[in-house]
Scaffold this active site. Structure first.
Site, PDB file in Angstrom:
ATOM      1  N   TYR A 135      36.663  28.469  36.125  1.00 11.51           N
ATOM      2  CA  TYR A 135      36.092  27.274  36.762  1.00 11.51           C
ATOM      3  C   TYR A 135      35.725  26.202  35.735  1.00 11.51           C
ATOM      4  O   TYR A 135      35.460  25.060  36.079  1.00 11.51           O
ATOM      5  CB  TYR A 135      34.854  27.628  37.601  1.00 11.51           C
ATOM      6  CG  TYR A 135      35.168  28.498  38.808  1.00 11.51           C
ATOM      7  CD1 TYR A 135      36.460  28.607  39.300  1.00 11.51           C
ATOM      8  CD2 TYR A 135      34.172  29.205  39.460  1.00 11.51           C
ATOM      9  CE1 TYR A 135      36.750  29.414  40.388  1.00 11.51           C
ATOM     10  CE2 TYR A 135      34.452  30.007  40.551  1.00 11.51           C
ATOM     11  CZ  TYR A 135      35.744  30.114  41.011  1.00 11.51           C
ATOM     12  OH  TYR A 135      36.023  30.900  42.089  1.00 11.51           O
ATOM     13  N   LYS A 186      40.988  42.261  35.305  1.00 13.83           N
ATOM     14  CA  LYS A 186      42.387  42.653  35.507  1.00 13.83           C
ATOM     15  C   LYS A 186      43.059  42.770  34.140  1.00 13.83           C
ATOM     16  O   LYS A 186      43.930  41.981  33.776  1.00 13.83           O
ATOM     17  CB  LYS A 186      43.096  41.673  36.447  1.00 13.83           C
ATOM     18  CG  LYS A 186      42.737  41.993  37.893  1.00 13.83           C
ATOM     19  CD  LYS A 186      43.589  41.353  38.929  1.00 13.83           C
ATOM     20  CE  LYS A 186      45.039  41.733  38.874  1.00 13.83           C
ATOM     21  NZ  LYS A 186      45.350  42.949  39.655  1.00 13.83           N
ATOM     22  N   ASP A 219      41.373  43.959  42.003  1.00 11.50           N
ATOM     23  CA  ASP A 219      41.984  44.173  43.326  1.00 11.50           C
ATOM     24  C   ASP A 219      41.557  45.519  43.900  1.00 11.50           C
ATOM     25  O   ASP A 219      41.232  45.645  45.080  1.00 11.50           O
ATOM     26  CB  ASP A 219      43.514  44.022  43.259  1.00 11.50           C
ATOM     27  CG  ASP A 219      44.140  44.796  42.099  1.00 11.50           C
ATOM     28  OD1 ASP A 219      43.404  45.195  41.170  1.00 11.50           O
ATOM     29  OD2 ASP A 219      45.366  44.998  42.115  1.00 11.50           O
ATOM     30  N   ASP A 243      32.856  35.590  42.291  1.00  9.58           N
ATOM     31  CA  ASP A 243      32.743  34.689  43.435  1.00  9.58           C
ATOM     32  C   ASP A 243      33.271  35.381  44.693  1.00  9.58           C
ATOM     33  O   ASP A 243      32.623  35.427  45.739  1.00  9.58           O
ATOM     34  CB  ASP A 243      33.571  33.422  43.117  1.00  9.58           C
ATOM     35  CG  ASP A 243      33.271  32.282  44.059  1.00  9.58           C
ATOM     36  OD1 ASP A 243      32.420  32.445  44.949  1.00  9.58           O
ATOM     37  OD2 ASP A 243      33.896  31.219  43.905  1.00  9.58           O
ATOM     38  N   ASP A 247      30.842  37.706  47.773  1.00 17.04           N
ATOM     39  CA  ASP A 247      30.860  37.354  49.194  1.00 17.04           C
ATOM     40  C   ASP A 247      31.338  38.523  50.042  1.00 17.04           C
ATOM     41  O   ASP A 247      30.828  38.764  51.140  1.00 17.04           O
ATOM     42  CB  ASP A 247      31.766  36.135  49.446  1.00 17.04           C
ATOM     43  CG  ASP A 247      30.978  34.832  49.370  1.00 17.04           C
ATOM     44  OD1 ASP A 247      29.866  34.852  48.807  1.00 17.04           O
ATOM     45  OD2 ASP A 247      31.468  33.801  49.864  1.00 17.04           O
TER      46      ASP A 247
END
Ligand code: NAD
Length: 362
Positions: A135, A186, A219, A243, A247
């Site tokens: 970001y 990852k 994942d 992020d 959630d």
């Protein structure tokens, strides 16, 4: 305290009630100043965050925030939007560690979209790196190519120092919980993931060998969170994966009105950390001023403040038990209403927390 807009002042008002109880019954007194943030600050001063409020926040041991924003301020220029005030505040305090617990209270286990047995008793903590990664990484942007098509770039970048400081928070938190950290990246396809995994491993071996450390690809972590979320204690991950995963974990619990959060900065020379505690939800303009807002996310954020900024873990646990008890007794605001339960108001819920604390304290 920065109550903000919409339901912010209503839910923060209930924390005042709980604070008063601590003052009276546990001899834990708070020196509280209140300021304006968001739309209300714009109304009064023409900016969503004044330098005075920023300075107050910087000098406080902890900041408790309600929520900002609402339709009244939507047409303001971008830089004057209520959310810009909140983002500036977070940035100026350099809060790099975002804590999002996902706790399922027994009485609400059925509100989850997952099977009750999968979530009952769930108590996990997602720690998201908040100021680095994709970001913020450079280069970034959108460019037009010679053939007229376009190309967009973002850069995932992490340094040793950024990984180690959030890793430290993860291990310290785990020591106060079930002593397990799962580090998520990852590393199979990203160099930033390789570095993340190596630095976490090194930090663990050198300073936190007493804590159990495991690694997982992001994942797989998403899959495991909905398959068997109770396998986790503390999950630590980067800004982007955090992020998404926070959630996902939040929704295991079923209700926005129940979710607290904390954002922590670095420890300074005096041993203090800058910190903001706030509910995950927004200012809910649709129910503002109606006495319908659920204050529990904010009250539970206050409990996090007691635990992480003031080292008052027993007092924090007392609040969490009082919340658990009132939910079991059937108290519900509209957002968590269930058949056969007793519907109550924002202040009714605050009063029920205080009554529960009183009972627990004997
Ligand atoms: P929201 O979280 O405010 O509301 C989403 C839905 O959940 C609404 O139906 C609302 O009534 C309900 N809800 C939220 N909190 C509740 C509570 N404590 N009790 C009962 N019901 C609750 O999100 P939104 O509608 O997307 O945004 C509304 C405003 O809030 C916007 O201006 C947005 O920018 C702002 N916002 C602020 C923050 C923040 O201050 N951190 C976060 C998200 C959104």
């Amino acid at each position: 305290m920065l109550p903000g807009d919409g339901i912010g002042p209503e839910v923060v008002g209930e924390v005042r009630r709980v604070m008063d109880w601590f003052d009276r019954r546990r001899a834990v007194s708070f020196d509280v100043t209140e300021g304006l943030l968001g739309g209300c600050s714009h109304d009064a001063h023409g900016t969503p965050l004044t330098d005075e409020t920023l300075e107050q926040a910087q000098n406080a041991d902890a900041v408790l925030l309600g929520a900002v924003g609402g339709p009244k301020w939507e047409s303001l220029p971008f830089d004057e939007q209520p959310e810009r005030g909140l983002l500036r505040l977070r940035k100026e305090l350099d809060l790099f560690a975002n804590l999002r617990p996902a706790m399922v209270f027994d009485a609400l286990a059925e509100a989850s979209t997952l099977k009750t047995e999968v979530v009952r008793g769930l108590d996990i903590l997602i720690l998201r790196e908040l100021t680095g990664g994709i970001y913020f990484g450079e280069p970034r942007g959108i460019e037009t190519l010679p053939d007229g098509t376009r190309r967009a770039v973002n850069t995932q970048v992490y340094t040793t120092a950024e990984i180690v400081r959030v890793g430290r928070v993860a291990f310290e938190l785990a020591r106060k919980r079930q002593n397990r950290v799962c580090s998520v990246e990852k590393a199979n396809v990203m160099e930033s993931g390789v570095l993340w995994r190596q630095e976490m491993g090194k930090l663990h071996d050198e300073e936190y060998a007493d804590v159990e450390l495991s690694h997982m690809y992001a994942d797989n972590c998403a899959m495991q969170l909905v398959r068997d979320p109770k396998q986790f204690d503390v999950i630590v991950t980067d800004n982007l994966f955090g992020d998404v995963l926070s959630d996902c974990a939040a929704m295991l619990t079923g209700s926005l009105g129940m979710l607290p959060s904390a954002s922590l900065g670095a420890v300074d020379e005096s041993g203090r950390r800058k910190a903001i505690y706030e509910p995950v939800h927004g200012s809910a303009p649709d129910i503002a001023g109606k006495g319908m807002a659920n204050p529990l996310a904010t009250i539970l954020s206050f409990a996090m403040m007691l635990r992480y900024s003031f080292d008052l873990a027993d007092d924090a646990a007392l609040i969490e038990r009082a919340v658990d008890d009132l939910l079991s007794a059937g108290y519900r605001t509209a957002d968590i209403m269930q058949p056969g339960a007793e519907r109550t108001t924002t202040s009714g819920m605050g009063e029920a927390v205080v009554a529960g604390l009183e009972k627990l304290a004997g």
